[in-house]
Motif scaffolding. Structure first.
Motif, PDB file in Angstrom:
ATOM      1  N   ILE A   9       0.859  -1.176   0.000  1.00 44.92           N
ATOM      2  CA  ILE A   9       0.000   0.000   0.000  1.00 44.92           C
ATOM      3  C   ILE A   9       0.897   1.228   0.000  1.00 44.92           C
ATOM      4  CG2 ILE A   9      -1.706   1.315   1.300  1.00 44.92           C
ATOM      5  CD1 ILE A   9      -2.595  -1.359   2.537  1.00 44.92           C
ATOM      6  N   GLU A  10       0.602   2.160  -0.890  1.00 45.70           N
ATOM      7  CA  GLU A  10       1.335   3.418  -0.919  1.00 45.70           C
ATOM      8  C   GLU A  10       0.367   4.544  -0.588  1.00 45.70           C
ATOM      9  OE1 GLU A  10       3.652   4.110  -4.408  1.00 45.70           O
ATOM     10  OE2 GLU A  10       4.434   2.059  -4.428  1.00 45.70           O
ATOM     11  N   ILE A  11       0.818   5.425   0.287  1.00 49.72           N
ATOM     12  CA  ILE A  11       0.010   6.564   0.695  1.00 49.72           C
ATOM     13  C   ILE A  11       0.533   7.809  -0.021  1.00 49.72           C
ATOM     14  CG2 ILE A  11      -0.754   7.987   2.633  1.00 49.72           C
ATOM     15  CD1 ILE A  11      -1.801   5.128   2.738  1.00 49.72           C
ATOM     16  N   ASN A  12      -0.350   8.487  -0.698  1.00 50.33           N
ATOM     17  CA  ASN A  12      -0.003   9.729  -1.366  1.00 50.33           C
ATOM     18  C   ASN A  12      -0.354  10.874  -0.411  1.00 50.33           C
ATOM     19  OD1 ASN A  12      -0.480  12.204  -2.917  1.00 50.33           O
ATOM     20  ND2 ASN A  12      -0.083  10.904  -4.703  1.00 50.33           N
ATOM     21  N   LYS A  13       0.681  11.520   0.141  1.00 56.50           N
ATOM     22  CA  LYS A  13       0.456  12.553   1.154  1.00 56.50           C
ATOM     23  C   LYS A  13      -0.408  13.696   0.642  1.00 56.50           C
ATOM     24  CE  LYS A  13       4.673  11.680   3.739  1.00 56.50           C
ATOM     25  NZ  LYS A  13       5.954  12.243   4.212  1.00 56.50           N
ATOM     26  N   SER A  14      -0.187  14.113  -0.581  1.00 61.03           N
ATOM     27  CA  SER A  14      -0.989  15.229  -1.101  1.00 61.03           C
ATOM     28  C   SER A  14      -2.444  14.807  -1.298  1.00 61.03           C
ATOM     29  CB  SER A  14      -0.399  15.787  -2.395  1.00 61.03           C
ATOM     30  OG  SER A  14      -0.421  14.824  -3.421  1.00 61.03           O
ATOM     31  N   ALA A  15      -2.682  13.551  -1.632  1.00 60.90           N
ATOM     32  CA  ALA A  15      -4.063  13.070  -1.761  1.00 60.90           C
ATOM     33  C   ALA A  15      -4.749  13.045  -0.396  1.00 60.90           C
ATOM     34  CB  ALA A  15      -4.089  11.683  -2.400  1.00 60.90           C
ATOM     35  N   VAL A  16      -4.027  12.624   0.636  1.00 63.71           N
ATOM     36  CA  VAL A  16      -4.589  12.635   1.992  1.00 63.71           C
ATOM     37  C   VAL A  16      -4.925  14.066   2.389  1.00 63.71           C
ATOM     38  CG1 VAL A  16      -4.116  12.166   4.432  1.00 63.71           C
ATOM     39  CG2 VAL A  16      -3.399  10.521   2.700  1.00 63.71           C
ATOM     40  N   GLU A  17      -4.001  14.984   2.141  1.00 62.40           N
ATOM     41  CA  GLU A  17      -4.234  16.387   2.473  1.00 62.40           C
ATOM     42  C   GLU A  17      -5.442  16.937   1.713  1.00 62.40           C
ATOM     43  OE1 GLU A  17      -1.711  20.495   2.939  1.00 62.40           O
ATOM     44  OE2 GLU A  17      -1.062  19.054   1.411  1.00 62.40           O
ATOM     45  N   ASN A  18      -5.539  16.637   0.427  1.00 61.35           N
ATOM     46  CA  ASN A  18      -6.690  17.094  -0.366  1.00 61.35           C
ATOM     47  C   ASN A  18      -7.996  16.526   0.164  1.00 61.35           C
ATOM     48  OD1 ASN A  18      -5.169  18.663  -2.116  1.00 61.35           O
ATOM     49  ND2 ASN A  18      -4.896  17.014  -3.591  1.00 61.35           N
ATOM     50  N   ASN A  19      -7.983  15.256   0.569  1.00 65.02           N
ATOM     51  CA  ASN A  19      -9.189  14.631   1.113  1.00 65.02           C
ATOM     52  C   ASN A  19      -9.615  15.313   2.403  1.00 65.02           C
ATOM     53  OD1 ASN A  19      -9.325  12.834  -0.987  1.00 65.02           O
ATOM     54  ND2 ASN A  19      -8.347  11.161   0.131  1.00 65.02           N
ATOM     55  N   GLU A  47       1.418   3.930  13.388  1.00 63.21           N
ATOM     56  CA  GLU A  47       2.625   4.720  13.638  1.00 63.21           C
ATOM     57  C   GLU A  47       2.911   5.708  12.509  1.00 63.21           C
ATOM     58  OE1 GLU A  47       2.580   1.377  13.534  1.00 63.21           O
ATOM     59  OE2 GLU A  47       2.825   0.796  15.629  1.00 63.21           O
ATOM     60  N   ARG A  48       2.486   5.395  11.312  1.00 59.58           N
ATOM     61  CA  ARG A  48       2.689   6.300  10.167  1.00 59.58           C
ATOM     62  C   ARG A  48       1.495   7.213   9.937  1.00 59.58           C
ATOM     63  NH1 ARG A  48       5.893   2.932   5.534  1.00 59.58           N
ATOM     64  NH2 ARG A  48       7.603   2.303   6.873  1.00 59.58           N
ATOM     65  N   MET A  49       0.303   6.667  10.086  1.00 59.45           N
ATOM     66  CA  MET A  49      -0.889   7.429   9.728  1.00 59.45           C
ATOM     67  C   MET A  49      -1.225   8.529  10.728  1.00 59.45           C
ATOM     68  SD  MET A  49      -1.798   6.562   6.782  1.00 59.45           S
ATOM     69  CE  MET A  49      -3.245   7.593   6.740  1.00 59.45           C
ATOM     70  N   VAL A  50      -1.109   8.247  12.016  1.00 61.52           N
ATOM     71  CA  VAL A  50      -1.490   9.260  13.006  1.00 61.52           C
ATOM     72  C   VAL A  50      -0.633  10.527  12.868  1.00 61.52           C
ATOM     73  CG1 VAL A  50      -1.592   9.791  15.471  1.00 61.52           C
ATOM     74  CG2 VAL A  50      -2.639   7.695  14.603  1.00 61.52           C
ATOM     75  N   PRO A  51       0.706  10.416  12.825  1.00 64.30           N
ATOM     76  CA  PRO A  51       1.484  11.653  12.629  1.00 64.30           C
ATOM     77  C   PRO A  51       1.173  12.365  11.307  1.00 64.30           C
ATOM     78  CG  PRO A  51       2.899   9.898  13.425  1.00 64.30           C
ATOM     79  CD  PRO A  51       1.576   9.279  13.076  1.00 64.30           C
ATOM     80  N   LEU A  52       0.934  11.603  10.254  1.00 65.57           N
ATOM     81  CA  LEU A  52       0.592  12.212   8.968  1.00 65.57           C
ATOM     82  C   LEU A  52      -0.707  13.001   9.086  1.00 65.57           C
ATOM     83  CD1 LEU A  52       0.997  12.592   5.886  1.00 65.57           C
ATOM     84  CD2 LEU A  52      -0.272  10.452   5.586  1.00 65.57           C
TER      85      LEU A  52
END
Length: 68
Positions: A9-19, A47-52
């Motif tokens: 699974i790859e997380i796109n930080k800008s997509a998360v921010e846009n969402n 551990e990765r998602m909460v700080p993001l």
């Protein structure tokens, strides 16, 4: 906990921010946005998602049980 290494699974930080920005536009700034991170953030890793998510202004998180 069972881990299955057959998927990636790859997380796109800008997509998360846009969402998050889109959701904020819908609910307004006075409503508490809670991100559901049960089941190890659905396999993304708490551990990765909460700080993001915190970096984008999310400060409330929901889990299935206190164990999580």
């Amino acid at each position: 906990m069972i881990y299955n290494n057959s998927s990636r699974i790859e997380i796109n930080k800008s997509a998360v921010e846009n969402n998050i920005e889109f959701i904020r536009e819908q609910i307004g700034d006075t409503v508490t946005l809670s991100s559901v991170v049960k089941a190890n953030a659905y396999g993304h890793g708490i551990e990765r998602m909460v700080p993001l998510l915190e970096s984008f202004g999310v400060h409330h998180f929901s889990v299935f049980s206190s164990f999580e």
